[in-house]
Design a protein around this motif. Structure first.
Motif, short mmCIF file in Angstrom:
data_model
loop_
_atom_site.label_atom_id
_atom_site.label_comp_id
_atom_site.label_asym_id
_atom_site.label_seq_id
_atom_site.Cartn_x
_atom_site.Cartn_y
_atom_site.Cartn_z
N GLY A 31 -1.05 -16.22 13.20
CA GLY A 31 0.44 -15.38 13.01
C GLY A 31 0.83 -15.21 11.85
O GLY A 31 1.42 -14.03 11.64
N ILE A 32 0.99 -16.45 10.92
CA ILE A 32 1.63 -16.16 9.75
C ILE A 32 0.75 -15.14 8.70
O ILE A 32 1.28 -14.58 8.06
CB ILE A 32 1.81 -17.52 8.98
N MET A 33 -0.60 -15.53 8.87
CA MET A 33 -1.27 -14.56 8.11
C MET A 33 -1.19 -12.76 8.75
O MET A 33 -1.04 -12.11 7.95
CB MET A 33 -2.89 -14.83 8.25
N LEU A 34 -1.30 -12.70 9.98
CA LEU A 34 -0.76 -11.44 10.47
C LEU A 34 0.36 -10.71 9.91
O LEU A 34 0.73 -9.50 9.54
CB LEU A 34 -0.71 -11.09 11.83
N LEU A 35 1.71 -11.57 9.78
CA LEU A 35 2.84 -11.25 9.22
C LEU A 35 2.54 -11.00 7.75
O LEU A 35 3.36 -10.08 7.21
CB LEU A 35 3.95 -12.32 9.57
N GLY A 36 1.93 -11.57 7.06
CA GLY A 36 1.62 -11.36 5.57
C GLY A 36 1.00 -10.02 5.42
O GLY A 36 1.45 -9.36 4.46
N HIS A 37 0.31 -9.89 6.20
CA HIS A 37 -0.62 -8.54 6.06
C HIS A 37 0.37 -7.35 6.60
O HIS A 37 0.33 -6.07 5.80
CB HIS A 37 -1.96 -8.11 7.11
N GLY A 38 1.19 -7.51 7.55
CA GLY A 38 2.06 -6.47 7.83
C GLY A 38 2.92 -6.24 6.76
O GLY A 38 3.66 -5.06 6.42
N THR A 39 3.38 -7.27 6.23
CA THR A 39 4.50 -6.96 4.95
C THR A 39 3.83 -6.49 3.74
O THR A 39 4.39 -5.42 3.32
CB THR A 39 5.00 -8.62 4.70
N ASN A 40 2.59 -6.65 3.52
CA ASN A 40 1.90 -5.90 2.62
C ASN A 40 1.70 -4.32 2.89
O ASN A 40 1.84 -3.59 2.08
CB ASN A 40 0.31 -6.46 2.37
N ILE A 41 1.42 -3.95 4.26
CA ILE A 41 1.46 -2.63 4.47
C ILE A 41 2.73 -2.06 4.49
O ILE A 41 2.83 -0.91 4.04
CB ILE A 41 0.90 -2.64 6.09
N LEU A 42 3.62 -2.76 5.05
CA LEU A 42 5.25 -2.31 4.83
C LEU A 42 5.52 -1.91 3.16
O LEU A 42 6.21 -0.77 3.08
CB LEU A 42 6.15 -3.51 5.34
N ILE A 43 5.26 -2.79 2.14
CA ILE A 43 5.52 -2.34 1.16
C ILE A 43 4.73 -1.27 0.54
O ILE A 43 5.12 -0.31 -0.17
CB ILE A 43 5.12 -3.80 -0.02
N PHE A 44 3.38 -1.31 0.79
CA PHE A 44 2.75 0.01 0.57
C PHE A 44 3.33 1.23 1.13
O PHE A 44 3.34 2.17 0.54
CB PHE A 44 1.19 -0.35 1.25
N VAL A 45 3.94 1.34 2.58
CA VAL A 45 4.36 2.61 2.94
C VAL A 45 5.53 2.72 2.35
O VAL A 45 5.78 4.14 2.06
CB VAL A 45 4.63 2.23 4.62
N VAL A 46 6.32 1.93 2.04
CA VAL A 46 7.66 2.00 0.90
C VAL A 46 7.32 2.62 -0.19
O VAL A 46 8.35 3.76 -0.85
CB VAL A 46 8.65 0.72 1.04
N GLY A 47 6.35 2.27 -0.90
CA GLY A 47 6.01 2.96 -2.22
C GLY A 47 5.53 4.12 -2.14
O GLY A 47 4.97 4.58 -3.01
N LYS A 48 5.53 4.76 -1.06
CA LYS A 48 5.09 6.27 -0.92
C LYS A 48 3.27 6.32 -1.16
O LYS A 48 3.11 5.76 -2.06
CB LYS A 48 5.56 7.31 -1.81
N ILE A 49 2.76 6.94 -0.24
CA ILE A 49 1.45 7.01 -0.14
C ILE A 49 0.95 8.53 -0.84
O ILE A 49 1.46 9.43 -0.39
CB ILE A 49 0.96 6.87 1.12
N THR A 50 0.49 8.42 -1.83
CA THR A 50 -0.05 9.73 -2.32
C THR A 50 -1.61 9.66 -2.61
O THR A 50 -2.21 8.83 -2.94
CB THR A 50 0.49 9.92 -3.92
N LYS A 51 -2.13 10.71 -2.33
CA LYS A 51 -3.76 10.67 -2.50
C LYS A 51 -4.27 11.42 -3.60
O LYS A 51 -3.81 12.78 -3.78
CB LYS A 51 -4.21 11.52 -0.89
N GLY A 52 -4.97 10.84 -4.27
CA GLY A 52 -5.51 11.36 -5.56
C GLY A 52 -4.75 11.73 -6.71
O GLY A 52 -5.28 12.16 -7.66
N HIS A 53 -3.71 10.88 -6.65
CA HIS A 53 -2.82 10.83 -8.03
C HIS A 53 -2.55 9.24 -8.45
O HIS A 53 -2.45 8.56 -7.86
CB HIS A 53 -1.35 11.30 -7.77
N PRO A 54 -2.88 9.30 -9.71
CA PRO A 54 -2.92 7.96 -10.37
C PRO A 54 -1.65 7.26 -10.66
O PRO A 54 -0.50 8.16 -10.67
CB PRO A 54 -3.97 7.97 -11.72
N PRO A 55 -1.50 6.02 -10.84
CA PRO A 55 -0.05 5.68 -10.98
C PRO A 55 0.56 5.58 -12.35
O PRO A 55 1.24 5.11 -12.71
CB PRO A 55 -0.13 4.21 -10.40
N VAL A 56 -0.50 6.37 -13.21
CA VAL A 56 -0.24 6.44 -14.44
C VAL A 56 0.39 7.94 -14.82
O VAL A 56 -0.25 9.05 -14.51
CB VAL A 56 -1.64 6.33 -15.41
N ILE A 57 1.45 8.05 -15.59
CA ILE A 57 1.91 9.43 -15.83
C ILE A 57 1.81 9.45 -17.48
O ILE A 57 1.90 8.64 -18.15
CB ILE A 57 3.57 9.19 -15.61
#
Length: 118
Positions: A31-57
């Motif tokens: 259960g603790i592992m699943l909560l950790g993975h859920g939190t990782n996905i939450l951070i990923f969703v909050v950071g905006k998902i962009t396809k094909g664009h690098p994080p380098v400007i």
């Protein structure tokens, strides 16, 4: 894509909370592992998902002209993955040792002293 990740996030959180409320030490760890993975996905969703664009400007841009991936949530997720791996490996060794001493997987057996037979 974000709607799918939000649904997966809700599923991970609900399954994690359900497993934490069980009496087994192994289910608690899962259960603790699943909560950790859920939190990782939450951070990923909050950071905006962009396809094909690098994080380098490019340094020649004065103003952001295109959508770009935010590198901070990605770095936070990588750090969280490493920390959760260390925590999980430590917890597995600890659970194995507790199981060897108590001979049970039940969390209620850890709280009750053996001197109740008097």
């Amino acid at each position: 894509m974000e709607l799918l990740l939000v649904l997966v996030l809700g599923l991970l959180y609900s399954a994690g909370v359900y497993l934490i409320l069980r009496r087994s030490m192994v289910k608690l760890l899962l259960g603790i592992m699943l909560l950790g993975h859920g939190t990782n996905i939450l951070i990923f969703v909050v950071g905006k998902i962009t396809k094909g664009h690098p994080p380098v400007i490019d340094e020649t841009y004065k103003v952001f002209q295109e959508i770009y991936a935010d590198p901070i949530p990605q770095a936070l997720i990588l750090t969280a993955i490493v920390i959760s791996f260390g925590l999980t490996s430590f917890a597995i060794v600890l659970l194995k040792r507790v199981y060897a001493l108590v001979d049970s997987d039940d969390l209620d057996n850890l709280n009750t002293p053996e001197e109740e037979d008097i």
